[in-house]
Scaffold this active site. Structure first.
Site, short mmCIF file in Angstrom:
data_model
loop_
_atom_site.label_atom_id
_atom_site.label_comp_id
_atom_site.label_asym_id
_atom_site.label_seq_id
_atom_site.Cartn_x
_atom_site.Cartn_y
_atom_site.Cartn_z
N TYR A 1 -14.98 30.75 20.11
CA TYR A 1 -13.84 31.10 21.17
C TYR A 1 -12.38 30.29 20.96
O TYR A 1 -11.63 31.12 20.57
CB TYR A 1 -14.29 30.59 22.71
CG TYR A 1 -13.16 30.89 23.60
CD1 TYR A 1 -13.15 32.10 24.28
CD2 TYR A 1 -12.29 30.02 23.87
CE1 TYR A 1 -11.98 32.19 25.04
CE2 TYR A 1 -11.26 29.91 24.74
CZ TYR A 1 -11.13 31.31 25.34
OH TYR A 1 -10.03 31.64 26.17
N LYS B 1 -9.14 32.13 18.92
CA LYS B 1 -7.83 32.12 19.49
C LYS B 1 -6.77 31.45 18.40
O LYS B 1 -5.73 31.81 18.55
CB LYS B 1 -7.75 30.90 20.63
CG LYS B 1 -8.59 31.70 21.99
CD LYS B 1 -7.90 32.84 22.41
CE LYS B 1 -8.44 33.41 23.72
NZ LYS B 1 -7.81 34.59 24.32
#
Length: 210
Positions: A122, A126
């Protein structure tokens, strides 16, 4: 007065950006491409699109600035590959197309811990979208990195709700960067960054959003 684009208008943060932008006299027109129609508004242009097949030469790409709040979870997306497409590929394609049509500012709702070298998928995703956006060539790029986001989501995220509830219980004891950030505050900072279009790359950490 400026013409802005908002992608992700149906999400928690995006819905707040939508309301704030439509109420702001500095915004002449808001272009909000979505998969399903939004409620009409005199200042809103709402093209219904397939983000897998965005129209590259549509006239509505001609805006001054873009606010991107696109995002999902791996659970909702169904796989890491599908998550990556929503959180990396779609924002990047929007950024390229809007920049090609003259947009000069881009504001992204990213996340605390974003790092292209992270071992956490994750956070790495990003970080990679932040990195790749810097290569698009926007004169003004703002990366907003909230931690836990407070507010009522339309989609079901039980773990996220639990984390927010626990965090609120110990909020006064937490360092500012780990406190819950209200969605409307994140939306405010995104909108102001797009309107101001201050030259350079700007990172707003979670503690600066409260």
């Amino acid at each position: 007065m400026k013409q802005l684009m908002l992608v992700g208008a149906t999400g928690l943060v995006g819905s707040h950006v939508l309301r704030q932008a439509l109420a702001d006299p500095a915004v002449e027109r808001l272009v909000a491409p979505t998969r399903k129609p939004l409620a009409p508004h005199p200042k809103l242009l709402n093209p219904v699109v397939d983000f897998e097949r965005l129209p590259e030469d549509a006239e509505w790409w001609r805006v001054n600035a873009v606010i991107c709040t696109l995002g999902t979870t791996i659970r909702a997306a169904g796989s890491q590959a599908a998550f990556y497409k929503v959180d990396h590929d779609h924002p990047l394609e929007v950024a390229y197309l809007a920049r090609r049509h003259g947009a000069r500012a881009f504001a992204l709702n990213s996340a605390l811990g974003a790092d292209a070298r992270s071992r956490v998928f994750y956070s790495r995703t990003k970080g990679e979208v932040e990195r790749d956006l810097q290569a698009v060539g926007y004169p003004s790029l703002t990366l907003v990195r909230p931690g836990l986001i407070g507010g009522q989501r339309q989609e079901n995220r039980p773990l996220g709700r639990l984390a927010v509830l626990v965090s609120r219980g110990v909020q006064p004891l937490l360092p500012r960067r780990y406190r819950v950030v209200p969605a409307e505050r994140i939306a405010h900072h995104l909108l102001q960054a797009a309107l101001a279009a201050v030259p350079g790359v700007h990172v707003l950490p979670s503690e600066a959003l409260i």
